[in-house]
Design an enzyme around this catalytic site. Structure first.
Site, PDB file in Angstrom:
ATOM      1  N   TYR A 158       0.837  -1.199   0.000  1.00  0.00           N
ATOM      2  CA  TYR A 158       0.000   0.000   0.000  1.00  0.00           C
ATOM      3  C   TYR A 158       0.872   1.250   0.000  1.00  0.00           C
ATOM      4  CZ  TYR A 158      -3.746   3.210   1.320  1.00  0.00           C
ATOM      5  OH  TYR A 158      -4.648   4.245   1.344  1.00  0.00           O
ATOM      6  N   LYS A 162       1.427   3.906  -3.064  1.00  0.00           N
ATOM      7  CA  LYS A 162       1.014   5.290  -2.813  1.00  0.00           C
ATOM      8  C   LYS A 162       2.153   6.267  -3.089  1.00  0.00           C
ATOM      9  CE  LYS A 162      -3.316   4.963  -1.697  1.00  0.00           C
ATOM     10  NZ  LYS A 162      -4.367   5.663  -2.455  1.00  0.00           N
TER      11      LYS A 162
END
Length: 370
Positions: A158, A162
């Site tokens: 994640y 990102k």
């Protein structure tokens, strides 16, 4: 290089709005808020929408990894709020290629598809949902700001995706007339939350929460969903030429750093759960969970009880200043943590009872012989 200051008084109307991830927790709350404010909204998600019909709402179901679907999604749109993402909290060198490719396809490739489609369609504003973890590299951060560099130490996909996607979005600011910015929330909570407290409740119901991890003085910040939405809308309104927001990233949170266990305590006690007394070393737990994660991906062991990133949030300071958002956007949290907790505690108690009943039913079914 010195940043040229924009004019914080310059704002704009949002026009016709697209919300990706509109069937999710944040997206659905954002759609509802925008509709309540009189905006025309298109909700875009691969999952079916549970939102009630509304004359100002259009629902598009589709996959963000499909460039043609993205082109249809942005048609006639003025402002994009991009909240859709896959949240994979494991990562590192041990993850499988399939696991990695799935996250990158949605979180990076999907973002690129959407932004480029918006540029071709003449969309004026693009607000990207990033994460405060893009600057977290295993160190204590107490009151950090947006001058912190991106981390290059990735415990989870994640964060890794990102970082890549946020850099891309901000680099595209001004290209083909589209202005972009990124919002960096902390742990997002509130009515409709199916991630933060659901994961905690799952651990409690499995009997895994017997001790507290890390020092009590370690603090993090959180983002109540309606404070976050307030920040989203302010950021979009400030995406104007010579304004403050174009090309910028902003931490948006509740501005009340707190120990994670102390934050969760009133919720668990309202659910009738006893509070653990014993504390154990955070670094030791992280070491165990990192090794467990390797065994999971390489040999098919069950997933670890906690991801390494989740453990770090328990024993390291990781909270961030909202001074830049205050200055550039006029952001102030609309709700204190206590006000928000009062509002959403019944939801969390109901969610816990639902999960407890489901777990009991599963256990009963498993003990019944065919």
């Amino acid at each position: 290089m010195l940043r040229r200051m924009g004019d914080a008084s310059l704002t704009t109307e949002l026009g016709r709005v697209l919300v990706t991830g509109g069937a999710g927790f944040v997206g659905a709350n954002l759609v509802t808020t925008l509709l309540d404010r009189g905006h025309w909204v298109r909700s875009f998600d691969r999952a079916p929408s549970l939102l009630p019909a509304h004359p100002q709402l259009e629902v598009l179901q589709g996959d963000i990894t499909d460039a043609d679907v993205c082109a249809a999604a942005v048609d006639g749109i003025d402002t994009i709020f991009h909240t859709a993402a896959i949240i994979e909290l494991m990562g590192g060198a041990s993850v499988t290629d399939e696991y990695r490719q799935r996250s990158f396809a949605v979180n990076v490739g999907g973002t690129e598809n959407l932004l480029h489609a918006g540029q071709r369609a003449g969309v004026q504003r693009f607000v990207y949902t990033s994460s405060n973890s893009v600057v977290m590299g295993g160190q204590n951060i107490a009151g950090g700001d947006e001058t912190l560099p991106y981390t290059d130490r990735f415990n989870d996909l994640y964060t890794e995706t990102k970082v890549v996607a946020e850099r891309f979005v901000l680099a595209q600011n001004g290209v083909d007339g589209m202005l972009t910015c990124a919002i960096r929330p902390s742990g997002i909570w509130g009515n409709g939350d199916q991630t933060m407290f659901r994961k905690l409740f799952e651990s409690v119901l499995k009997g895994h929460v017997k001790v507290l991890v890390g020092r009590k003085s370690a603090r993090l910040d959180n983002s109540y969903v309606h404070n976050l939405i307030h920040g989203f809308i302010l950021a979009a309104a400030h995406l104007v030429p010579d304004g403050t927001a174009p090309g910028q990233a902003y931490f948006i949170n509740d501005a009340e750093p707190i120990n994670m266990f102390e934050f969760a305590r009133p919720v668990l006690e309202a659910c009738g759960q006893r509070w653990p007394k014993m504390r154990i070393s955070g670094p030791a737990v992280r070491w165990v969970m990192t090794g467990w994660q390797r065994l999971h991906f390489r040999f098919g062991f069950p997933a670890p009880l906690l991801e390494p990133l989740a453990v770090e949030r328990l024993y390291l300071d990781n909270y961030f200043s909202i001074a830049k958002a205050r200055r550039d956007l006029g952001y102030e949290p609309l709700f204190t943590t206590q006000q928000a907790l009062t509002e959403c505690l019944p939801y969390y108690v109901s969610l816990f009872e639902q999960m407890k009943n489901e777990a009991r039913a599963e256990k009963t079914a498993a003990t019944v012989k065919p």
